[in-house]
Design a protein around this motif. Structure first.
Motif, PDB file in Angstrom:
ATOM      1  N   SER A  17      33.125  36.607  40.200  1.00  0.00           N
ATOM      2  CA  SER A  17      33.438  35.212  40.713  1.00  0.00           C
ATOM      3  C   SER A  17      33.575  35.996  42.418  1.00  0.00           C
ATOM      4  O   SER A  17      32.545  36.032  42.679  1.00  0.00           O
ATOM      5  N   ASP A  24      40.675  43.375  48.568  1.00  0.00           N
ATOM      6  CA  ASP A  24      38.773  42.362  48.243  1.00  0.00           C
ATOM      7  C   ASP A  24      38.553  41.668  46.731  1.00  0.00           C
ATOM      8  O   ASP A  24      38.760  42.046  45.997  1.00  0.00           O
ATOM      9  N   ILE A  25      37.949  40.604  46.794  1.00  0.00           N
ATOM     10  CA  ILE A  25      37.381  40.014  46.153  1.00  0.00           C
ATOM     11  C   ILE A  25      36.403  39.297  45.702  1.00  0.00           C
ATOM     12  O   ILE A  25      35.362  39.363  46.885  1.00  0.00           O
ATOM     13  N   ASP A  36      42.488  44.189  34.396  1.00  0.00           N
ATOM     14  CA  ASP A  36      42.111  44.104  34.650  1.00  0.00           C
ATOM     15  C   ASP A  36      40.665  45.222  33.627  1.00  0.00           C
ATOM     16  O   ASP A  36      39.725  45.212  32.889  1.00  0.00           O
ATOM     17  N   TYR A  69      36.799  45.563  55.340  1.00  0.00           N
ATOM     18  CA  TYR A  69      37.662  46.287  55.311  1.00  0.00           C
ATOM     19  C   TYR A  69      36.906  47.751  55.579  1.00  0.00           C
ATOM     20  O   TYR A  69      36.126  48.288  54.509  1.00  0.00           O
ATOM     21  N   PHE A  75      33.473  48.296  47.065  1.00  0.00           N
ATOM     22  CA  PHE A  75      34.471  48.073  45.769  1.00  0.00           C
ATOM     23  C   PHE A  75      33.338  47.321  44.767  1.00  0.00           C
ATOM     24  O   PHE A  75      33.047  48.058  43.687  1.00  0.00           O
ATOM     25  N   ARG A 134      37.068  49.464  32.297  1.00  0.00           N
ATOM     26  CA  ARG A 134      36.902  48.849  33.149  1.00  0.00           C
ATOM     27  C   ARG A 134      35.883  48.020  32.846  1.00  0.00           C
ATOM     28  O   ARG A 134      36.205  46.222  32.526  1.00  0.00           O
ATOM     29  N   HIS A 145      34.301  48.299  40.535  1.00  0.00           N
ATOM     30  CA  HIS A 145      35.546  48.649  41.729  1.00  0.00           C
ATOM     31  C   HIS A 145      36.110  49.568  41.165  1.00  0.00           C
ATOM     32  O   HIS A 145      37.171  50.117  42.341  1.00  0.00           O
ATOM     33  N   LEU A 176      46.499  46.729  38.864  1.00  0.00           N
ATOM     34  CA  LEU A 176      44.805  46.032  38.766  1.00  0.00           C
ATOM     35  C   LEU A 176      44.278  46.543  38.093  1.00  0.00           C
ATOM     36  O   LEU A 176      43.507  45.807  37.119  1.00  0.00           O
ATOM     37  N   THR A 231      38.390  52.945  43.133  1.00  0.00           N
ATOM     38  CA  THR A 231      39.128  53.395  43.944  1.00  0.00           C
ATOM     39  C   THR A 231      39.688  54.056  43.509  1.00  0.00           C
ATOM     40  O   THR A 231      40.868  55.328  45.254  1.00  0.00           O
ATOM     41  N   LEU A 247      41.130  34.405  40.069  1.00  0.00           N
ATOM     42  CA  LEU A 247      39.936  35.436  40.987  1.00  0.00           C
ATOM     43  C   LEU A 247      40.230  36.564  40.704  1.00  0.00           C
ATOM     44  O   LEU A 247      40.731  36.995  40.066  1.00  0.00           O
ATOM     45  N   VAL A 248      38.505  37.003  40.388  1.00  0.00           N
ATOM     46  CA  VAL A 248      38.797  38.233  39.774  1.00  0.00           C
ATOM     47  C   VAL A 248      39.249  39.219  41.332  1.00  0.00           C
ATOM     48  O   VAL A 248      37.712  39.219  42.484  1.00  0.00           O
ATOM     49  N   VAL A 249      40.073  40.163  40.944  1.00  0.00           N
ATOM     50  CA  VAL A 249      40.343  41.232  42.136  1.00  0.00           C
ATOM     51  C   VAL A 249      39.473  42.017  42.467  1.00  0.00           C
ATOM     52  O   VAL A 249      39.614  43.053  41.051  1.00  0.00           O
ATOM     53  N   LYS A 250      38.941  42.553  43.221  1.00  0.00           N
ATOM     54  CA  LYS A 250      37.674  44.282  43.294  1.00  0.00           C
ATOM     55  C   LYS A 250      38.922  45.571  43.222  1.00  0.00           C
ATOM     56  O   LYS A 250      38.344  46.189  42.144  1.00  0.00           O
ATOM     57  N   GLY A 251      39.149  45.224  44.220  1.00  0.00           N
ATOM     58  CA  GLY A 251      39.943  46.507  45.135  1.00  0.00           C
ATOM     59  C   GLY A 251      41.524  45.827  45.815  1.00  0.00           C
ATOM     60  O   GLY A 251      41.354  45.189  46.361  1.00  0.00           O
ATOM     61  N   VAL A 252      42.187  47.359  46.003  1.00  0.00           N
ATOM     62  CA  VAL A 252      43.554  46.772  46.772  1.00  0.00           C
ATOM     63  C   VAL A 252      42.758  48.070  48.516  1.00  0.00           C
ATOM     64  O   VAL A 252      42.644  49.160  48.172  1.00  0.00           O
TER      65      VAL A 252
END
Lengths: 480, 136
Positions: free
Chosen positions: A203, B135-136, B72, A73, A97, A193, A245, B68, A249, B109-114
């Protein structure tokens, strides 16, 4: 997709998209790949993204794509871009991230034949001692004040506080700690966090693997790294967890307004960037370094708990020694020779590993003659590689190579028509015990979802960017 | 209402809503259900939630970043969103959920970011829709 983009062959492992291919490109894109790998690369958006990177203000040298490149991305994953330290930009998307996502390799004094009879016990013990953290917190809880110290001292904080041995801080890129980190530039949210997640793997493609040395390609280098055939090693692949992360952000959210202020417009919003020398750029770099230090501390904590797991299973005589630790999502100020001229640049490595050649002063003295160890994790259950940096990387790629195998299949495609029990059984038949916190964790990371890591390694070896030292095969896998 | 979208390394979703408020609620639920098994989640406590942006896209990304952060950072899973019709570039609402319990809400799943990668928000024949990659 990138199938229509004209690309010219420089030689068998180098390809070029010239800068005049599209308006706005300030430099060429150079892709390191075999013809077979190039065909795979052209199926997603990664070459488009590498062309977008070529539009970054102040980019120095080409926008580089490694053979494991796949669509990310903003930046492609497997991309390298250097920007001029005085007049160039920093792009948080060029780090990603997961700031300082990286790999740590540990050698043991045990052989495969010694470990295999107790493998399941070892995997279960490690799984208990080192949570992946998909659901809960890690076993290491620190105060807010201690977290600020971690953000400045990185792996060294762990060693000083009893979570490691003195040599652990020496055998890591940057000694496991970047200068210029500022905890005040890391938001409260990022700290909230990340703090409970210290000592967890995460993960996605992150994992801990118990492996053995299957092939040695360079005897002298293997000896310097303390490696022999059949020896058991452990590879840890993870990053800065929620802290990094959230830093990414937070700063991405501020970049939109800042880009207007500095009159920067780009083809992809996720590429957002600001001048390195602007207050916004400096603040991001200070927070990024703090996140990088958190990631090194995290991998150090994991090594500490891993020593405990081995001791519980094999007794006090089990010795775990850190070989090296590399980061593959980072931006670092480095001095490189560009067109015969020494220049200070910010090297963005997004899914790329530093690979300094023999003799470089940044390499620990014990390895200086062989070159910097480069650790390349393969996909779950296939193979990983140890390489050493070579002169070609310094000449062509700002001292960088690939970082992994590179994905081929999406997560949905990987899961289609497969069930976790079957995958575990297949792995077991191949002599691999795997344990995952989640059902999908195993399915989504099946070997078929990735490019063949051996082909990726062959390209960087043939291109003279790094040299093969050893191939590692997994026997135990732990993942989120 | 949402569906999962393919991406080589990461994961995305397409969400719909008859109104913009419903779209934002469904997008939030999509993110929750990618990260956590929601089948046992309860609507136990209300949590205030709000976001703003400089345009429609950044509003959506910032909104999901709030969700998020709850997931988290505050360790809260949310299964219902009551949102007023969003003002230009602003959304304010209340979410109903409970603190995360790994035993009852297993992580997926650990979501890292949008991300802004291929981000879309707009109207089609069915109402409002959005496409977002994580982003995962």
């Amino acid at each position: 997709m990138s199938e229509k983009i004209p690309i010219e062959a420089i030689d068998e492992v180098r390809f070029r998209i010239p800068r005049d291919e599209r308006r706005g490109m300030r430099t060429d894109v150079v892709v390191y790949a075999s013809r077979e790998i190039l065909e795979q690369i052209r199926k997603d958006l990664s070459l488009e993204q590498a062309m977008n990177v070529a539009t970054l203000p102040g980019i120095v040298g080409p926008s580089l794509a490694m053979p494991d490149i796949h669509q990310g991305y903003g930046f492609p994953i497997g991309g390298v871009a250097a920007t001029d330290w005085e007049h160039g930009v920093v792009s948080p998307g060029g780090v990603g991230f997961d700031i300082n996502c990286g790999v740590r390799l540990v050698r043991t004094n045990l052989t495969r034949t010694e470990v295999e009879p107790r493998l399941r016990e070892l995997v279960n013990q490690t799984f208990r001692d080192i949570p992946c953290g998909t659901g809960g917190a890690g076993h290491l809880q620190i105060t807010e004040k201690q977290l600020d110290e971690v953000l400045v001292k990185g792996a060294r904080w762990m060693v000083e506080n009893g979570y490691g041995e003195p040599a652990d801080a020496e055998f890591a890129e940057e000694g496991g700690r970047l200068d210029g980190a500022d905890p005040d530039k890391v938001s409260h949210r990022a700290k909230e966090r990340g703090r409970p997640q210290l000592g967890t793997i995460g993960s996605g493609n992150h994992f801990l693997e118990i492996q053995y040395v299957e092939q040695i390609h360079d005897e002298a280098a293997a000896r310097a790294l303390g490696l022999e055939l059949g020896q058991v090693v452990v590879l840890i692949h993870c990053g800065s967890r929620g802290l990094g992360h959230q830093v990414c952000t937070d700063y991405l959210a501020q970049m939109g307004a800042a880009m207007k202020k500095y009159n920067i417009s780009l083809p992809d919003r996720q590429l957002a960037c600001v001048p390195i020398q602007s207050p916004e750029g400096q603040a991001y770099l200070a927070a990024m370094r703090a996140s990088a230090n958190f990631a090194w501390a995290n991998r150090q904590a994991i090594l500490h708990f891993l020593r405990g797991s081995f001791e519980k299973v094999f007794g006090k005589s089990a010795r775990l020694t850190l070989i090296y630790d590399v980061c593959h999502n980072i931006a670092k100020r480095e001095r490189h020779t560009v067109n015969g001229e020494k220049r200070d640049v910010l090297v963005h490595r997004k899914g790329a590993t530093r690979a300094f050649p023999p003799g470089h002063r940044e390499i620990p003295a014990a390895y200086r003659q062989i070159g910097q160890p480069v650790l390349i994790p393969g996909s779950m259950g296939t193979a990983s590689w140890i390489l050493v940096g070579a002169e070609g990387a310094m000449k062509e790629t700002f001292g960088s190579v690939c970082h992994g195998a590179g994905r081929l299949l999406s997560r949905t495609a990987a899961k289609k028509g497969r069930d976790a029990r079957q995958v575990l059984k297949t792995l077991e038949e191949a002599g691999i015990v795997a344990k995952s916190e989640t059902r999908d964790g195993i399915l989504e990371e099946i070997p078929e979802a990735y490019k063949n890591v051996d082909e990726v390694i062959e390209v960087v070896h043939r291109a003279g960017l790094a040299r093969k030292v050893a191939r590692l095969r997994p026997i135990g896998v732990i993942k989120g | 209402m949402f569906e999962i979208l393919d991406h080589t390394a990461d994961i995305g979703f397409r969400a719909w809503g008859a109104t913009r408020a419903e779209l934002f609620a469904n997008a939030a639920l999509a993110l929750e259900s990618i990260a956590v098994d929601m089948s046992d989640a309860r609507e136990q406590e209300p949590y205030p939630i709000a976001a703003s942006g400089e345009d429609e896209e950044s509003l959506l990304v910032n909104w999901l970043n709030e969700v998020l952060y709850y997931l988290d950072g505050r360790r809260v899973v949310m299964r219902r969103f009551d949102i007023g019709e969003p003002a230009p570039f602003q959304v304010v609402g209340k979410a109903w959920g409970e603190p995360r319990d790994p035993a009852r809400h297993p992580g997926k799943l650990v979501v890292k970011g949008v991300t802004y990668h291929l981000l879309k928000i707009g109207k089609d024949a069915r109402g409002w829709f959005a496409e977002v990659y994580l982003d995962i």
